[in-house]
Design an enzyme around this catalytic site. Structure first.
Site, PDB file in Angstrom:
ATOM      1  N   ASP A  37      30.052  50.595  67.219  1.00  0.00           N
ATOM      2  CA  ASP A  37      30.693  51.509  67.803  1.00  0.00           C
ATOM      3  C   ASP A  37      31.440  50.766  68.885  1.00  0.00           C
ATOM      4  O   ASP A  37      31.414  49.370  69.370  1.00  0.00           O
ATOM      5  CB  ASP A  37      29.427  52.150  68.483  1.00  0.00           C
ATOM      6  CG  ASP A  37      29.893  53.470  68.737  1.00  0.00           C
ATOM      7  OD1 ASP A  37      29.243  54.429  68.428  1.00  0.00           O
ATOM      8  OD2 ASP A  37      30.703  53.638  69.680  1.00  0.00           O
ATOM      9  N   ASP A  55      36.307  48.179  68.579  1.00  0.00           N
ATOM     10  CA  ASP A  55      37.269  49.048  68.634  1.00  0.00           C
ATOM     11  C   ASP A  55      38.067  49.271  67.347  1.00  0.00           C
ATOM     12  O   ASP A  55      38.763  48.226  67.002  1.00  0.00           O
ATOM     13  CB  ASP A  55      38.183  48.703  69.788  1.00  0.00           C
ATOM     14  CG  ASP A  55      39.481  49.688  70.076  1.00  0.00           C
ATOM     15  OD1 ASP A  55      39.557  50.593  69.255  1.00  0.00           O
ATOM     16  OD2 ASP A  55      39.925  49.527  70.922  1.00  0.00           O
ATOM     17  N   GLY A  77      35.205  57.177  65.782  1.00  0.00           N
ATOM     18  CA  GLY A  77      36.310  58.083  66.304  1.00  0.00           C
ATOM     19  C   GLY A  77      35.939  59.019  67.080  1.00  0.00           C
ATOM     20  O   GLY A  77      34.745  59.412  67.627  1.00  0.00           O
ATOM     21  N   SER A  79      35.280  62.813  68.030  1.00  0.00           N
ATOM     22  CA  SER A  79      34.732  63.905  67.120  1.00  0.00           C
ATOM     23  C   SER A  79      34.779  65.482  67.571  1.00  0.00           C
ATOM     24  O   SER A  79      34.105  66.299  67.168  1.00  0.00           O
ATOM     25  CB  SER A  79      33.044  63.988  67.106  1.00  0.00           C
ATOM     26  OG  SER A  79      32.632  63.765  68.545  1.00  0.00           O
ATOM     27  N   HIS A 116      36.941  71.171  60.268  1.00  0.00           N
ATOM     28  CA  HIS A 116      38.160  71.621  60.925  1.00  0.00           C
ATOM     29  C   HIS A 116      39.476  71.291  60.144  1.00  0.00           C
ATOM     30  O   HIS A 116      40.341  71.423  60.560  1.00  0.00           O
ATOM     31  CB  HIS A 116      38.033  71.106  62.349  1.00  0.00           C
ATOM     32  CG  HIS A 116      36.965  71.315  63.188  1.00  0.00           C
ATOM     33  ND1 HIS A 116      36.857  72.999  63.437  1.00  0.00           N
ATOM     34  CD2 HIS A 116      35.766  71.144  63.467  1.00  0.00           C
ATOM     35  CE1 HIS A 116      35.783  73.086  64.119  1.00  0.00           C
ATOM     36  NE2 HIS A 116      34.926  72.159  64.025  1.00  0.00           N
ATOM     37  N   TYR A 139      42.474  67.101  65.914  1.00  0.00           N
ATOM     38  CA  TYR A 139      41.246  66.562  65.246  1.00  0.00           C
ATOM     39  C   TYR A 139      41.118  66.709  63.951  1.00  0.00           C
ATOM     40  O   TYR A 139      40.775  66.044  63.188  1.00  0.00           O
ATOM     41  CB  TYR A 139      39.953  66.993  66.176  1.00  0.00           C
ATOM     42  CG  TYR A 139      38.647  66.850  65.561  1.00  0.00           C
ATOM     43  CD1 TYR A 139      38.255  65.291  65.239  1.00  0.00           C
ATOM     44  CD2 TYR A 139      37.985  67.973  64.852  1.00  0.00           C
ATOM     45  CE1 TYR A 139      36.889  65.248  64.831  1.00  0.00           C
ATOM     46  CE2 TYR A 139      36.718  67.382  64.400  1.00  0.00           C
ATOM     47  CZ  TYR A 139      36.267  66.313  64.331  1.00  0.00           C
ATOM     48  OH  TYR A 139      34.910  66.076  63.850  1.00  0.00           O
ATOM     49  N   CYS A 169      26.219  69.919  61.969  1.00  0.00           N
ATOM     50  CA  CYS A 169      25.060  68.953  61.677  1.00  0.00           C
ATOM     51  C   CYS A 169      24.305  68.934  63.132  1.00  0.00           C
ATOM     52  O   CYS A 169      24.604  68.201  63.908  1.00  0.00           O
ATOM     53  CB  CYS A 169      25.653  67.724  61.079  1.00  0.00           C
ATOM     54  SG  CYS A 169      24.124  66.842  60.480  1.00  0.00           S
TER      55      CYS A 169
END
Ligand code: 15L
Length: 268
Positions: A37, A55, A77, A79, A116, A139, A169
């Protein structure tokens, strides 16, 4: 050609809500787990797992975390909906770096895509995964890009990928929309194991929802992956069926509040 075992798993976005839920479960299921992360992992490291800070917009860093990996679960990334300047490095450059590295490694990519990508379909419209994208913002558009990147890398280079269009979720559904969009933690974990372990996947797209009675999402590639969701938001219906917003755009479309953000048409 490398001989990376698919049991050598990289989980990006490990410090996010879904990463933190999946990490201990994957470790307990005996995958050799590397976590990554851009921010530190906030929990005790699961037994035998390692963590590397990276990164995703840095191609060299991504090549480093992918070294020796046979399957990457890409949950890293941004969210939520953000300005394009924030989405571009984290989501678009990030997943491109990841697919480039997966190609070199002969690794499989499992991508946390999102509802989305199709957020501007009206609620109640029944969808198959091959219907046209209707992203509800930058997004969602970045998630559609990730799915298409997977399509291109499979057609051109044979890189396998499985894309799960996650609904909502959460440990439990908490509002009426979730009667259609909820994905339980257990079902996401079942999906992750199936996507890693499937002998062959090609390029596959799966709806990321539990077996919800009021689902809007039908045909997908789940049989090819060997994934069957088991939970159902209907079990919570009494508690949540009346929990709605008072915003007409949010309530009209499948993507909910993401659709009403920066919405400037006069009529829906
Ligand atoms: C998503 O893609 C988001 O990451 C999550 O925070 C939820 O908003 C979810 O979609 C949803 O649509 O409920």
């Amino acid at each position: 050609m490398t001989d990376n075992s698919r049991k050598n798993v990289l989980l990006t976005g490990a410090s996010g809500a879904l990463g933190r839920m999946l990490a201990p479960r994957l470790a307990a299921a005996s995958y050799a787990l590397r976590l990554s992360d851009i921010v530190p992992f906030p929990d005790p490291l699961p037994k035998d797992a390692s963590f590397v800070r990276a990164d995703l917009s840095d191609a060299q860093a991504v090549a480093g975390i992918m070294d020796g990996i046979g399957c990457v679960l890409h949950f890293g990334g941004v969210s939520v909906e953000k300005p394009f300047e924030e989405i571009l490095p984290a989501n678009i450059v990030g997943i491109t770096n990841l697919f480039e590295a997966a190609h070199r490694q002969k690794a499989r990519v499992v991508f946390a895509s999102s509802n989305h990508t199709i957020g501007f379909y009206e609620r109640g419209t029944m969808l198959d995964v091959d219907m046209p994208y209707r992203p509800d913002g930058y997004y969602g558009l970045s998630k559609a890009y990730g799915e298409l990147l997977g399509r291109m890398f499979f057609d051109k280079h044979g890189v396998e990928s499985v894309h799960i269009r996650i609904g909502s979720c959460l440990p439990e559904p908490v509002e009426a929309r979730h009667l259609s969009t909820w994905l339980s933690h257990d079902d996401l974990f079942r999906f992750a194991c199936a996507a890693i372990d499937a002998p062959e996947t090609g390029h596959a797209v799966v709806w990321g929802a539990s077996a919800n009675t009021r689902s809007w999402w039908e045909t997908d590639d789940r049989e090819r992956i060997g994934y069957t969701p088991q939970d159902n938001a209907e079990d919570f219906a009494e508690k949540i069926a009346s929990i709605r917003t008072d915003d007409a755009i949010t309530e009209r479309y499948q993507g909910g509040v993401f659709c009403s953000q920066v919405f400037s048409r006069d009529t829906p």
